[in-house]
Design a protein around this motif. Structure first.
Motif, PDB file in Angstrom:
ATOM      1  N   GLY A 163      19.196  54.615  -2.173  1.00  0.00           N
ATOM      2  CA  GLY A 163      18.658  54.073  -3.422  1.00  0.00           C
ATOM      3  C   GLY A 163      18.772  52.782  -3.873  1.00  0.00           C
ATOM      4  O   GLY A 163      17.933  51.817  -3.849  1.00  0.00           O
ATOM      5  N   LEU A 164      20.005  52.455  -4.150  1.00  0.00           N
ATOM      6  CA  LEU A 164      20.662  51.088  -4.596  1.00  0.00           C
ATOM      7  C   LEU A 164      20.380  50.107  -3.427  1.00  0.00           C
ATOM      8  O   LEU A 164      19.887  48.865  -3.731  1.00  0.00           O
ATOM      9  CB  LEU A 164      21.805  51.076  -5.302  1.00  0.00           C
ATOM     10  N   TRP A 165      20.540  50.592  -2.246  1.00  0.00           N
ATOM     11  CA  TRP A 165      20.269  49.589  -1.227  1.00  0.00           C
ATOM     12  C   TRP A 165      19.043  49.204  -0.916  1.00  0.00           C
ATOM     13  O   TRP A 165      18.772  47.986  -0.742  1.00  0.00           O
ATOM     14  CB  TRP A 165      20.836  50.267   0.113  1.00  0.00           C
ATOM     15  N   ILE A 166      18.069  50.332  -1.102  1.00  0.00           N
ATOM     16  CA  ILE A 166      16.684  49.930  -0.843  1.00  0.00           C
ATOM     17  C   ILE A 166      16.308  48.900  -1.803  1.00  0.00           C
ATOM     18  O   ILE A 166      15.370  48.126  -1.745  1.00  0.00           O
ATOM     19  CB  ILE A 166      15.760  51.058  -0.772  1.00  0.00           C
ATOM     20  N   ILE A 167      16.446  49.123  -3.047  1.00  0.00           N
ATOM     21  CA  ILE A 167      16.278  48.384  -4.378  1.00  0.00           C
ATOM     22  C   ILE A 167      16.504  46.849  -3.891  1.00  0.00           C
ATOM     23  O   ILE A 167      16.058  45.845  -4.281  1.00  0.00           O
ATOM     24  CB  ILE A 167      16.761  48.732  -5.364  1.00  0.00           C
ATOM     25  N   ASN A 168      17.975  46.555  -3.696  1.00  0.00           N
ATOM     26  CA  ASN A 168      18.597  45.474  -3.363  1.00  0.00           C
ATOM     27  C   ASN A 168      17.750  44.613  -2.116  1.00  0.00           C
ATOM     28  O   ASN A 168      17.609  43.478  -2.381  1.00  0.00           O
ATOM     29  CB  ASN A 168      19.964  45.518  -2.889  1.00  0.00           C
ATOM     30  N   GLU A 169      17.332  45.529  -1.029  1.00  0.00           N
ATOM     31  CA  GLU A 169      16.657  45.117  -0.080  1.00  0.00           C
ATOM     32  C   GLU A 169      15.454  44.528  -0.555  1.00  0.00           C
ATOM     33  O   GLU A 169      14.858  43.412  -0.197  1.00  0.00           O
ATOM     34  CB  GLU A 169      16.689  45.745   0.824  1.00  0.00           C
ATOM     35  N   ILE A 170      14.626  45.178  -1.410  1.00  0.00           N
ATOM     36  CA  ILE A 170      13.445  44.848  -2.125  1.00  0.00           C
ATOM     37  C   ILE A 170      13.578  43.504  -2.721  1.00  0.00           C
ATOM     38  O   ILE A 170      12.738  42.468  -2.543  1.00  0.00           O
ATOM     39  CB  ILE A 170      12.754  45.874  -2.530  1.00  0.00           C
ATOM     40  N   VAL A 171      14.588  43.334  -3.651  1.00  0.00           N
ATOM     41  CA  VAL A 171      14.687  42.307  -4.526  1.00  0.00           C
ATOM     42  C   VAL A 171      15.103  40.956  -3.499  1.00  0.00           C
ATOM     43  O   VAL A 171      14.529  39.973  -3.840  1.00  0.00           O
ATOM     44  CB  VAL A 171      15.982  42.502  -5.470  1.00  0.00           C
ATOM     45  N   ASN A 172      15.985  41.197  -2.461  1.00  0.00           N
ATOM     46  CA  ASN A 172      16.110  40.242  -1.689  1.00  0.00           C
ATOM     47  C   ASN A 172      14.876  39.440  -1.237  1.00  0.00           C
ATOM     48  O   ASN A 172      14.696  38.161  -1.067  1.00  0.00           O
ATOM     49  CB  ASN A 172      16.966  40.511  -0.647  1.00  0.00           C
ATOM     50  N   ARG A 173      13.947  40.439  -0.629  1.00  0.00           N
ATOM     51  CA  ARG A 173      12.934  40.000   0.002  1.00  0.00           C
ATOM     52  C   ARG A 173      11.609  39.498  -0.645  1.00  0.00           C
ATOM     53  O   ARG A 173      10.751  38.793  -0.582  1.00  0.00           O
ATOM     54  CB  ARG A 173      12.238  40.930   1.155  1.00  0.00           C
ATOM     55  N   SER A 174      11.972  39.939  -2.198  1.00  0.00           N
ATOM     56  CA  SER A 174      10.858  39.539  -3.127  1.00  0.00           C
ATOM     57  C   SER A 174      11.128  38.116  -3.912  1.00  0.00           C
ATOM     58  O   SER A 174      10.386  37.778  -4.777  1.00  0.00           O
ATOM     59  CB  SER A 174      10.523  40.619  -4.058  1.00  0.00           C
ATOM     60  N   LYS A 175      12.499  37.850  -3.750  1.00  0.00           N
ATOM     61  CA  LYS A 175      13.258  36.845  -4.307  1.00  0.00           C
ATOM     62  C   LYS A 175      13.080  37.270  -5.803  1.00  0.00           C
ATOM     63  O   LYS A 175      12.637  36.376  -6.675  1.00  0.00           O
ATOM     64  CB  LYS A 175      12.381  35.412  -4.114  1.00  0.00           C
ATOM     65  N   GLY A 176      13.638  38.314  -6.157  1.00  0.00           N
ATOM     66  CA  GLY A 176      13.909  38.919  -7.694  1.00  0.00           C
ATOM     67  C   GLY A 176      15.165  38.858  -8.029  1.00  0.00           C
ATOM     68  O   GLY A 176      16.187  38.191  -7.707  1.00  0.00           O
ATOM     69  N   LYS A 177      15.152  39.698  -8.998  1.00  0.00           N
ATOM     70  CA  LYS A 177      16.761  39.993  -9.623  1.00  0.00           C
ATOM     71  C   LYS A 177      17.023  41.335  -9.726  1.00  0.00           C
ATOM     72  O   LYS A 177      16.226  42.173 -10.066  1.00  0.00           O
ATOM     73  CB  LYS A 177      16.659  39.369 -11.298  1.00  0.00           C
ATOM     74  N   PHE A 178      18.284  41.606  -9.555  1.00  0.00           N
ATOM     75  CA  PHE A 178      18.673  43.049  -9.756  1.00  0.00           C
ATOM     76  C   PHE A 178      20.217  43.138 -10.262  1.00  0.00           C
ATOM     77  O   PHE A 178      20.974  42.599  -9.914  1.00  0.00           O
ATOM     78  CB  PHE A 178      18.770  43.658  -8.161  1.00  0.00           C
ATOM     79  N   HIS A 179      20.339  43.709 -11.368  1.00  0.00           N
ATOM     80  CA  HIS A 179      21.658  43.733 -12.318  1.00  0.00           C
ATOM     81  C   HIS A 179      21.903  45.078 -12.381  1.00  0.00           C
ATOM     82  O   HIS A 179      21.168  46.131 -12.618  1.00  0.00           O
ATOM     83  CB  HIS A 179      21.473  43.072 -13.461  1.00  0.00           C
ATOM     84  N   VAL A 180      23.194  45.479 -12.331  1.00  0.00           N
ATOM     85  CA  VAL A 180      23.895  46.720 -12.519  1.00  0.00           C
ATOM     86  C   VAL A 180      24.971  46.183 -13.486  1.00  0.00           C
ATOM     87  O   VAL A 180      25.939  45.562 -12.942  1.00  0.00           O
ATOM     88  CB  VAL A 180      24.087  47.369 -11.476  1.00  0.00           C
ATOM     89  N   TYR A 181      25.239  46.967 -14.448  1.00  0.00           N
ATOM     90  CA  TYR A 181      26.534  46.833 -15.282  1.00  0.00           C
ATOM     91  C   TYR A 181      26.940  48.565 -15.516  1.00  0.00           C
ATOM     92  O   TYR A 181      26.539  49.097 -16.117  1.00  0.00           O
ATOM     93  CB  TYR A 181      26.180  46.264 -16.616  1.00  0.00           C
TER      94      TYR A 181
END
Length: 312
Positions: free
Chosen positions: A237-255
């Motif tokens: 789950g979190l891995w795939i979101i992180n990969e999508i964000v990396n390739r899309s040049k976006g942002k992913f925050h978790v607190y």
């Protein structure tokens, strides 16, 4: 005692908000008098700011933290509550009324030619089943994004994982909402709960229970890391979101529980922060270069690239 929010309450100011609000998690059942929640100075607010204010109000109400607190609001926050359909929900707290599903039923996925807004209650009932979410989200995503399959798959993958993360881990919080707000070129997805945090959930796995909390949070973004090994949970789950964000040049925050992880345009920052009970997730995706789960598997695990993953 005064609780304030940042004047520009966007993703850039989440840490500031946590600094100002974390004391509330030590006030359960205390009914602290003379409390003011001052949101009158807000000049700009995004969906993550709106969501955090809602969860702060919800937590203090449900846990009897304050006694008859005063709330000061200005036009900006009132307009945001109306735009995202939080108005009735917030007013029920202000009027000291019980929150029922009636307030959540007013949330609808809204689409016009300029934007899509999708507030979704995260309740555990048949009304919010996996199938109903598919029926609610997917057709409108397809319509708004002109059946661009890559964009729709990317967004639904991220939305699905956020929802699954909540349903699996925030078992003692049934008053959360996930919100998506987008245009043709970008979208934001936000969720915040006050249930069992991500770190506490992973500590339920004997492999991680004795590891430092900051290390556990970092591990959560690796493929195959799950709190429920030897089940159908793959830990993607979190891995795939992180990969999508990396390739899309976006942002992913978790607190979560006093620690944070921020991936912005492929640059990662992580460390300690003020405490939040539960987990806050924020995703920002430009849509110019959409990428899908299958795209990522082709480059990371070619032999698995034909796998169809049904997140919901």
């Amino acid at each position: 005692m005064i609780f304030k929010s940042p004047q520009y309450f966007t993703s850039n100011y989440i840490l500031e908000f946590l600094e100002n609000s974390s004391a509330v998690f030590n006030m359960n059942e205390r009914a602290v008098p003379n409390v003011i929640m001052d949101y009158s100075k807000i000049k700009e607010i995004s969906i993550i700011g709106l969501l955090l204010l809602y969860k702060f109000i919800d937590y203090t109400y449900q846990n009897y933290c304050f006694k008859n607190p005063d709330m000061l609001v200005g036009d900006v926050i009132e307009d945001a509550w109306e735009k995202y359909e939080f108005e009735d929900l917030i007013n029920r707290y202000i009027l000291n009324k019980d929150i029922t599903e009636q307030a959540y039923k007013k949330f609808k996925v809204k689409v016009d030619e300029n934007f899509i807004i999708a507030p979704q209650p995260l309740l555990r009932s048949t009304q919010y089943s996996s199938e109903s979410l598919k029926n609610e989200f997917l057709p409108k995503l397809h319509k708004y994004y002109n059946n661009n399959e890559k964009i729709v798959q990317m967004l639904f993958t991220c939305l699905s994982e956020v929802l699954l993360n909540f349903w699996e881990h925030a078992v003692d919080d049934n008053r959360s909402i996930v919100v998506a707000d987008g245009t043709k070129t970008k979208i934001e997805i936000a969720c915040a709960d006050t249930g069992s945090g991500l770190i506490s959930s992973l500590k339920g796995n004997p492999k991680y229970e004795k590891l430092p909390h900051e290390y556990i949070l970092s591990k959560a973004f690796e493929r195959g890391v799950t709190s429920k090994e030897k089940t159908h949970h793959m830990g993607y789950g979190l891995w795939i979101i992180n990969e999508i964000v990396n390739r899309s040049k976006g942002k992913f925050h978790v607190y979560t529980e006093g620690f944070y992880y921020k991936n912005e345009y492929g640059k990662v920052k992580k460390g300690k922060c003020a405490y939040w009970k539960g987990t806050i997730i924020y995703i920002y995706l430009p849509l110019t270069k959409p990428t899908t789960f299958s795209d990522i598997l082709k480059t990371t695990s070619p032999n698995l690239s034909s796998i169809k993953v049904n997140f919901l």
